[in-house]
Design a protein around this motif. Structure first.
Motif, short mmCIF file in Angstrom:
data_model
loop_
_atom_site.label_atom_id
_atom_site.label_comp_id
_atom_site.label_asym_id
_atom_site.label_seq_id
_atom_site.Cartn_x
_atom_site.Cartn_y
_atom_site.Cartn_z
N GLY A 8 29.19 13.96 87.63
CA GLY A 8 28.94 13.59 86.24
C GLY A 8 29.97 12.58 85.77
N LYS A 9 30.04 12.42 84.46
CA LYS A 9 30.97 11.45 83.85
C LYS A 9 31.98 12.17 82.98
CE LYS A 9 28.39 7.69 84.95
NZ LYS A 9 28.80 6.58 85.76
N ASP A 10 33.17 11.56 82.90
CA ASP A 10 34.16 12.11 81.98
C ASP A 10 33.99 11.48 80.60
OD1 ASP A 10 35.31 9.57 82.01
OD2 ASP A 10 36.99 10.16 83.28
N ALA A 11 34.89 11.79 79.67
CA ALA A 11 34.77 11.31 78.29
C ALA A 11 34.82 9.79 78.21
CB ALA A 11 35.86 11.93 77.43
N ASN A 12 35.46 9.15 79.18
CA ASN A 12 35.56 7.68 79.19
C ASN A 12 34.43 7.01 79.95
OD1 ASN A 12 38.04 7.74 77.75
ND2 ASN A 12 39.10 8.29 79.65
N GLY A 13 33.47 7.80 80.42
CA GLY A 13 32.33 7.22 81.15
C GLY A 13 32.60 6.97 82.62
N LYS A 14 33.75 7.47 83.12
CA LYS A 14 34.06 7.29 84.54
C LYS A 14 33.48 8.46 85.34
CE LYS A 14 38.21 4.49 84.34
NZ LYS A 14 39.59 4.32 84.78
N THR A 15 33.00 8.15 86.55
CA THR A 15 32.40 9.18 87.39
C THR A 15 33.46 10.19 87.84
OG1 THR A 15 30.78 7.59 88.20
CG2 THR A 15 31.05 9.60 89.49
N LYS A 16 33.08 11.47 87.77
CA LYS A 16 33.94 12.55 88.26
C LYS A 16 33.42 12.97 89.64
CE LYS A 16 33.29 15.34 84.80
NZ LYS A 16 33.38 16.51 83.91
N PHE A 17 34.34 13.42 90.50
CA PHE A 17 33.98 13.80 91.86
C PHE A 17 34.49 15.20 92.18
CE2 PHE A 17 34.38 9.19 91.78
CZ PHE A 17 33.17 8.79 92.33
N ALA A 18 33.77 15.89 93.05
CA ALA A 18 34.21 17.18 93.58
C ALA A 18 34.31 17.07 95.09
CB ALA A 18 33.23 18.28 93.18
N GLU A 19 35.41 17.57 95.63
CA GLU A 19 35.59 17.53 97.08
C GLU A 19 34.53 18.40 97.76
OE1 GLU A 19 38.96 18.43 100.52
OE2 GLU A 19 39.31 19.09 98.45
N ILE A 20 34.02 17.93 98.89
CA ILE A 20 33.10 18.71 99.71
C ILE A 20 33.89 19.28 100.88
CG2 ILE A 20 31.08 18.63 101.22
CD1 ILE A 20 29.98 16.36 99.48
N THR A 21 33.88 20.60 101.00
CA THR A 21 34.58 21.25 102.11
C THR A 21 33.62 21.92 103.09
OG1 THR A 21 34.85 23.24 100.77
CG2 THR A 21 36.68 21.66 100.77
N ASP A 22 32.36 22.08 102.69
CA ASP A 22 31.34 22.69 103.54
C ASP A 22 30.84 21.64 104.53
OD1 ASP A 22 29.12 23.79 104.72
OD2 ASP A 22 28.17 24.43 102.85
#
Length: 199
Positions: free
Chosen positions: A113-127
C-alpha cells in the motif's frame, strides 16, 4: 558523463522469474554458492530493454580498464533472445532473458500500500514458497564488467526483488491447490494436536 553505480543500475518493469534460487544459494559452474534467478523480459517492454542496454554500455566503458583499454572482440553480454536460444520453451517465447546472481541474499518484498506521503510501503517476504519460478516481479539489477580466466564480459548482479503478481509455475511444478482440487477431504481428522500420530 561520469560512470558510477547509478548508471549501471536498472529497476525493471514487470518481469517473470525462472530458475529462481533466491532464498538458498546454489553452487554455480565454478562451485561457488550464489543466489540467483533468470529474468524474462517481454520484448514489448521497450523501456526496460532500453535501460538495460544503457547500463550494459556503461559497464562496458568501466570494463575497458580491466580489458587493456579496449573492448574485446568476443565480449559476452548478459541479455539474450529467448526465441533464438530457447525455441522449445514457451515461457521464453517473445522475451529476452538474462541471468542475475549475487553472493548475498537479495532483498525480497511485496508492496503493501501507500504511506501518508503517497510512497509505496513494502513487507519483507520470508516464505520461500511465495516467490518462485513463474511469478512476476520488479527487479533491481547492477551491471558490472568481469575478466575471469580469459572470459570477458558484462554480468548482472542481483540486488532486490519485489513480487507483483502470481503466475503459473515454471519447471513442471504445480501448486497444492491444483494437485488436490478434485480430491475429497470431508472425512479428514485434524492431526495437528495428535501426539501419537508419529509414534
Amino acid at each position: 558523463m561520469a560512470i558510477d553505480n547509478q548508471t549501471t543500475k536498472v529497476v525493471t518493469g514487470k518481469v517473470r522469474l525462472s530458475y529462481c534460487n533466491i532464498f538458498v544459494p546454489q553452487a554455480n559452474d565454478q562451485g561457488v554458492d550464489k543466489y540467483g534467478t533468470a529474468i524474462l523480459i517481454p520484448k514489448s517492454d521497450k523501456d526496460t530493454l532500453r535501460k538495460i542496454k544503457a547500463a550494459v554500455d556503461a559497464a562496458v566503458e568501466l570494463g575497458k580498464s580491466k580489458w587493456g583499454g579496449k573492448i574485446p572482440a568476443n565480449l559476452k553480454k548478459p541479455l539474450r533472445d529467448g526465441d533464438e536460444e530457447r525455441p522449445d520453451d514457451e515461457a521464453y517465447a517473445g522475451h529476452y532473458f538474462l541471468n542475475a546472481s549475487s553472493n548475498n541474499k537479495p532483498g525480497i518484498a511485496k508492496p503493501t500500500g501507500k504511506d501518508a506521503n503517497g510512497k509505496t510501503k513494502f513487507a519483507e517476504i520470508t516464505d520461500s514458497t511465495e516467490v518462485y519460478s513463474g511469478c512476476f516481479a520488479k527487479v533491481s539489477l547492477n551491471f558490472y564488467p568481469y575478466d575471469a580466466k580469459g572470459n570477458r564480459g558484462v554480468a548482472a548482479g542481483l540486488n532486490n526483488i519485489v513480487k507483483v503478481q502470481d503466475g503459473d509455475f515454471l519447471g513442471g511444478r504445480s501448486s497444492v491447490n491444483d494437485d488436490f482440487a478434485g480430491e475429497d477431504f470431508d472425512d479428514i481428522v485434524d492431526i495437528s494436536d495428535d501426539d501419537d500420530f508419529l509414534s
